[in-house]
Scaffold this active site. Structure first.
Site: not given
Lengths: 395, 264
Positions: A87, A109, A375
Site C-alpha cells: 500500500k 479509507e 502483498s
C-alpha cells in the site's frame, strides 16, 4: 500521456458534481507529474531508501515441495515494504502529488488498516494532516493498525453505518471529500473509485510487476507460468499483473474472498456479482435485484468489499485474467502453513492467494514457475487469526 | 402526445409567479404508508414533490437522509413501492424522484424510466450521474418523457455550468453548499454570486437545495432563485416526532410555514 478513464465499458466518474472539478484537477496533475523528472526522482529516492525497493524475489522451497510445484514457487516480497504491505507504493506517490497540488489535508479509507497506516506514514513524512475512515468492525479486528495510525499522528474516524467495514469507510471518506474538496486530497487505497483513481493506483503499483518480471528473468531465465494475487479492490493484483499483461503465455490468476463458501456470505464480486456502480465507478458488484449493494464477507478485512476495480472487470470479460476464490477456512490454513514452513506470517488477504496456489497446484504446476504477490505481512492479523486458529499467549 | 415531464415542470414555474417550494419525502420512511401520507400532506403546500427512492450507499447524503434511507430499506422498501406512491400523487403537484445511478441501471435505464413515466413521474434527479456520464440515461429519459434534472455545485466552473445548461430540462438543482445534504447553508455573498452565476449560464429555472432548514432561509433563497428544496429538515421533524400523528402534524405545520414564507 492522457490517463485512462475507462477499461472497456468499466470505470467512469459516477460521483456528485461537487468533486468533478477536483477529479479534473487530479487528472491534469497526474498527467503532468507522472512525466515530471523532479516528481519521479523524489518518488524514486523514497521508494529506494524509505520503502526498501526493489523488494526481493524469494523462492519458497519448502512450500513448493509440500504443494508439489516442481518448477518453483516464487514470492514477490511486498511484505518487506516499509509499513508491511504494497500500500505504501501508492500512498507515497499520491502524497507527493497532493503536496504539489497545494493540498493541506489528506484523507483515506482503510479496511485492513494497511492503506491507513501507509497513508498516515506518508502524511507524517511530508507534514500533512491526515484523517483515516475505518469501519467500526474493522477497527476491532485490525486493532493493532488503529494504534499504529494514531501513533503516526493520524486521526482514525470510526464509521458505524452499514456493516462497519471497507465499503462504509469508503463512502464516508468520499462524503468528507465532497465537503472539503478545496483543501483536501483523498488517497484511495485500491484500484477503485472514480477516474482517474483506478489508473493512478494501478500505475503507482505497477512497480511490483515491472520489478518482478525482471527478477524472474534474472533468477530463472524465463517468465513465470502463472502469476497469482489476491483481489479485494485489486491494487496489489493489478500492480503485479501490469508487468505481464502483454506476455500472453503467462497465466494471470486473481483470488477473491470465498468467505463462508458456496452457500454462504463472501466477497467474490467478479465471480458472483454483476456490473453496477459503487464508489464512483462502473464495475462488477455484489448487489440485489434492485441495485442495493450487498454486504460482503471475508475473514480478511482487506477483501471484505462488495466491489472491485474496473480494470479487473475488463480483464475478466476479455478473459486475460481468471478470477477464482478461496474460502476463509482455506485462507486460514494456508496462513498457518506459510508461517510454519517458510517462517513468513502473511497477511490474511495474501493467504487467499496462497490457498489457491496450494489448492490449484495441479493446474498451476503444468504452466511452469508460479509467482505469488506476497502483498503484505500478517502482524496485523495475529489477534484475529490466533483466535480463529486457537493460538494464544496464555502460559 | 401527452405533455412531457419537462413541459409539466416548466409550466409549474411559469404559473407560480414566485419561488417554488420543493419538499422532499423519503419513500418508505418511516414506513410506506407514513411516507405516502407525508407526501400527500406536503402536496397541499408544495409546487413540486421530490420523492426519494432509498439506496444503500448514498454518497451525496449526510447522516439524516442516510439513516432514513437505511430505515426504509430495512423495512423492505423497493423502488416499485416508491413509484406507486408517485402514482397516487398524480392529481397533485408534479413528482420528481431522486435516487442513485445504480438503482436506475439495476433494472435498465429504459425500463426504470418507463416504469416511472407510467406512474406519472415528471422528472428524475440522480446525484451521482454528472452531465458527462449522462448521455445514455438522458436519451432513455427523453424517450420516456421524464426530465433528467441536472445538478450544479459551488465548485462547477462557468464552462461546465454552460454545458449543464445546454442539456438541462425542467430545472437545474443548484447545490448551495460544498458538501452533502443535511448541513446548514448561510445566505452570504458567496451564495448570492453562485446563484447569479448559475442563472447566467443556465436557461431553465434554478432551484436551490442542501442545507436549507427554516422558512426564513427559504424566503431568502426565494428572493434569488426559482425555487427551494428542503429535505433533511423535514426528515428530522418526522424522526423527532413522538408518534405518527404528531409526525403528520409536524410535516403539515412545516410545509405551511415554508409555503407561507415563500408566498406571503
Amino acid at each position: 500521456m492522457s490517463v485512462n478513464m475507462r477499461f472497456g465499458p468499466y470505470g467512469g466518474r459516477y460521483v456528485p458534481e461537487t468533486v468533478i472539478g477536483a477529479l479534473d484537477e487530479l487528472t491534469e496533475a497526474y498527467e503532468r507529474y507522472r512525466e515530471d523528472p523532479d516528481y519521479l526522482s523524489e518518488l524514486g529516492v523514497l521508494l529506494g531508501h524509505y520503502v526498501g525497493r526493489p523488494t526481493p524475489l524469494y523462492r519458497a522451497r519448502r512450500l513448493e515441495e509440500a504443494w508439489g510445484i516442481d518448477d518453483g514457487l516464487w514470492f514477490k516480497r511486498e511484505d518487506l515494504c516499509h509499513t508491511g504491505a504494497h500500500k505504501i507504493n501508492n500512498a507515497l506517490g499520491q502524497v507527493l502529488l497532493a503536496k504539489r497540488m497545494g493540498k493541506q489535508r489528506i484523507i483515506a479509507e482503510t479496511g485492513a488498516g494497511q492503506h491507513g497506516v501507509a497513508t498516515a506514514t506518508a502524511s507524517a513524512l511530508v507534514g500533512l494532516g491526515c484523517r483515516v475512515y475505518m469501519g467500526r468492525t474493522d477497527m476491532q479486528r485490525q486493532r493493532l493498525n488503529v494504534i499504529r495510525m494514531r501513533m503516526l499522528g493520524a486521526e482514525v474516524h470510526p464509521v458505524d453505518s452499514g456493516s462497519g467495514t471497507l465499503k462504509d469507510a469508503t463512502s464516508e471518506a468520499i462524503r468528507d471529500w465532497v465537503t472539503n474538496v478545496d483543501t483536501t486530497h483523498y488517497i484511495i487505497g485500491s484500484a477503485v473509485g472514480p477516474a482517474p483513481y483506478p489508473e493512478i493506483v494501478a500505475d503507482l503499483q505497477s512497480v511490483i510487476g515491472i520489478e518482478s518480471r525482471a527478477q524472474m528473468l534474472a533468477e530463472t531465465g524465463r517468465l513465470p507460468g502463472s502469476v497469482v494475487a489476491c483481489v479485494g479492490g485489486g491494487s496489489n493484483a493489478i500492480g503485479i499483473f501490469r508487468g505481464f499483461l502483454d506476455d500472453a503465455d503467462v497465466a494471470l490468476v486473481g483470488v477473491e474472498a470465498g468467505g463462508e463458501g458456496p452457500s454462504g456470505r463472501h466477497g467474490a464480486s467478479l465471480a458472483q456479482g454483476r456490473p453496477g456502480v459503487l464508489h464512483g465507478s462502473y464495475s462488477y458488484l455484489l448487489q440485489d435485484p434492485d441495485g442495493q449493494v450487498a454486504e460482503a464477507h471475508s475473514v480478511s478485512a482487506g477483501l471484505d468489499y462488495p466491489g472491485v476495480g474496473p480494470e479487473h472487470s475488463h480483464l475478466r470479460d476479455i478473459g486475460r485474467v481468471s478470477y477464482v476464490n478461496a474460502t476463509d477456512e482455506a485462507a486460514l490454513s494456508a496462513f498457518l502453513e506459510c508461517s510454519r514452513m517458510e517462517g513468513l506470517i502473511p497477511a490474511l488477504e495474501t493467504a487467499h492467494a496462497l490457498a489457491h496456489v496450494r489448492d490449484g497446484a495441479a493446474t498451476l504446476r503444468a504452466a511452469g514457475p508460479v509467482l505469488v504477490c506476497l502483498s503484505g505481512r500478517g502482524d496485523k492479523d495475529v489477534d484475529q487469526a490466533g483466535a480463529a486458529l486457537g493460538i494464544d499467549a496464555s502460559a | 402526445m401527452p405533455e412531457s415531464g419537462a413541459e409539466r415542470l416548466e409550466q409549474v414555474f411559469r404559473d407560480a409567479g414566485g419561488p417554488l417550494f420543493v419538499p422532499y419525502v423519503m419513500g418508505g420512511y418511516p414506513d410506506i404508508d407514513a411516507s405516502r401520507r407525508h407526501a400527500q400532506i406536503l402536496a397541499k403546500h408544495a409546487d413540486i414533490i421530490e420523492l426519494g427512492i432509498p439506496f444503500s450507499d448514498p454518497l451525496a447524503d449526510g447522516p439524516t437522509i442516510q439513516a432514513a434511507g437505511q430505515a426504509a430499506l430495512d423495512a423492505g422498501t423497493r423502488p416499485s413501492d416508491v413509484l406507486d406512491i408517485a402514482g397516487e400523487l398524480r392529481d397533485g403537484p408534479p413528482v420528481v424522484v431522486m435516487t442513485y445511478f445504480n438503482t436506475v441501471i439495476a433494472q435498465g435505464a429504459r425500463e426504470f424510466l418507463g416504469a416511472a413515466a407510467d406512474k406519472g413521474v415528471a422528472g428524475i434527479i440522480i446525484p451521482d450521474l454528472p452531465v458527462d456520464e449522462a448521455a445514455e440515461v438522458r436519451d432513455a429519459a427523453r424517450a420516456a418523457g421524464v426530465a433528467l434534472i441536472a445538478l450544479a455545485a459551488p465548485t462547477t466552473d462557468d464552462a461546465r455550468m454552460a454545458e449543464i445548461g445546454e442539456s438541462a430540462e425542467g430545472f437545474v438543482y443548484l447545490v448551495a453548499v460544498t458538501g452533502v445534504t443535511g448541513g446548514e447553508m448561510t445566505m452570504d455573498d458567496r451564495l448570492r454570486a453562485l446563484v447569479d452565476r448559475a442563472r447566467r449560464h443556465i436557461p431553465v429555472p434554478v432551484v436551490v437545495g442542501f442545507g436549507v432548514r427554516t422558512p426564513d432561509q427559504a424566503e431568502q433563497i426565494g428572493e434569488l432563485a426559482d425555487g427551494v428544496v428542503i429535505a433533511s429538515e423535514i426528515i428530522r421533524r418526522i424522526r423527532d416526532a413522538p408518534d405518527a400523528d404528531s409526525a403528520d402534524a409536524a410535516v403539515d405545520d412545516f410545509g405551511a410555514g415554508v409555503a407561507g414564507a415563500l408566498r406571503p
